[in-house]
Design an enzyme around this catalytic site. Sequence first.
Site, short mmCIF file in Angstrom:
data_model
loop_
_atom_site.label_atom_id
_atom_site.label_comp_id
_atom_site.label_asym_id
_atom_site.label_seq_id
_atom_site.Cartn_x
_atom_site.Cartn_y
_atom_site.Cartn_z
N ASP A 149 9.61 -23.85 -7.27
CA ASP A 149 9.49 -22.39 -7.34
C ASP A 149 10.84 -21.68 -7.30
O ASP A 149 11.04 -20.68 -7.99
CB ASP A 149 8.64 -21.87 -6.18
N GLU A 276 1.76 -11.23 -3.21
CA GLU A 276 1.59 -11.15 -4.67
C GLU A 276 0.55 -10.12 -5.10
O GLU A 276 -0.41 -10.40 -5.81
CB GLU A 276 1.23 -12.53 -5.22
N ARG A 291 -3.29 -11.26 -2.55
CA ARG A 291 -3.62 -12.65 -2.25
C ARG A 291 -3.48 -12.89 -0.75
O ARG A 291 -2.46 -12.58 -0.17
CB ARG A 291 -2.68 -13.58 -3.02
N GLY A 296 -8.29 -16.05 4.11
CA GLY A 296 -9.35 -15.33 3.41
C GLY A 296 -9.58 -15.79 1.97
O GLY A 296 -8.62 -15.99 1.22
N ASP A 322 -10.99 -15.35 -4.64
CA ASP A 322 -9.79 -16.18 -4.53
C ASP A 322 -10.17 -17.63 -4.82
O ASP A 322 -11.34 -17.97 -4.95
CB ASP A 322 -9.18 -16.05 -3.14
N TYR A 402 -2.18 -17.89 -12.37
CA TYR A 402 -2.07 -16.54 -11.85
C TYR A 402 -2.73 -15.55 -12.81
O TYR A 402 -2.86 -15.81 -14.01
CB TYR A 402 -0.60 -16.15 -11.68
#
Length: 470
Positions: A149, A276, A291, A296, A322, A402
């Site tokens: 990343d 995000e 997010r 959650g 999600d 995404y």
Amino acid sequence: MNPNQKIIAIGSASLGILILNVILHVVSIIVTVLVLNNNGTGLNCNRTIIREYNETVRVERITQWYNTSTIEYIERPSNEYYMNNTEPLCEAQGFAPFSKDNGIRIGSRGHVFVIREPFVSCSPSECRTFFLTQGSLLNDKHSNGTMKDRSPYRTLMSVKIGQSPNVYQARFEAVAWSATACHDGKKWMTVGVTGPDNQAVAVVNYGGVPVDIINSWAGDILRTQESSCTCIKGDCYWVMTDGPANRQAKYRIFKAKDGRIIGQTDISFNGGHIEECSCYPNEGKVECICRDNWTGTNRPILVISSDLSYTVGYLCAGIPTDTPRGEDSQFTGSCTSPLGNKGYGVKGFGFRQGTDVWAGRTISRTSRSGFEIIKIRNGWTQNSKDQIRRQVIIDNLNWSGYSGSFTLPVELTKKGCLVPCFWVEMIRGKPEETTIWTSSSSIVMCGVDHKIASWSWHDGAILPFDIDKM
């Protein structure tokens, strides 16, 4: 006639012809000058060509006059007004394809960047696709290990929407491994986060020039939206996170004018997690669906006012959006608390439509595959399970990733409302496929007042590439 007389006669004739030629040329020049002075704009030999280069370079004016060219560089006029963006969202009955870049298919033989986190944002005159490169090209040795990343090679770049992220059309925006970007009506603003995990810095660029910075305040991977920020009447808003991805972190809202930060506020969200965020303007406020990477499977909701006051909670709907997540039938929904007890997550989005909500999600409950957008009656305000519309964007046999939101400004559409749009990333390569690289392409959809049939606009690249077989 003797020879001398012949020579004299021929010479006299030649001299006469020469004098006549000179007179004719002089007359021709005089007439041409007089005509051009009186009516120069009506002749084809005098024309002006205007060429514009990108956003901020120049206008080149070329005046062509017979065999002579005069090149003059003049200042490009800047946009005069900030975008309003206080209009409501348009009601969407379905979502129609806007663009698809096919970057990975093209990249098997073209000079296409290895990317992740593509997103779209619009100015009054165009929409652009932004993306985080890995400083390498597809099907090249430097693509090895690009699943990482954060690296010093990552940069934010952009192309006009629909173009692949190729080296010939891409425009550099910022050094960044996390980013956001938006246009206030006058210039582009970008926020690029880079640097070491414990001391990352966000550089705010406006019109391509660094204007302000944000230093990490918690020392734990400062990061931002990976989608469009939101500008309303010249003020631009975005959300940042600093802290752990799997427990309580720190969250802030930022506000900037002409790229300079003029306000910020901490978000109090004990027990909740925000990362995000996908944000859009609606009736003068900024609405975000984010997010939760902690517990959650329902998504955090953040609504921001111009004075930086805010409301924060969770999408009330009784359907989780999600990934990973449990069965829809076992989920109850909550407007205030995280539910589902599933760690990790994926960037996603939604749009409020009155009290209803359009929400995107992967079709798979456990992996980033397939993609659908569903409309839930009263899902913004109640724990409703009433799914009144569903449209498949990518079937569950293909990879997604995404997803995020943006809007088409009224300057582009000439409507009295903001068109809701979204993009879906399609991740290819590692870790799911046998390659040395990880990259993605994207599909972009925009709201229309008609129902649109489900289909699969998947990536379609055939893997592995040549570089993966070495």
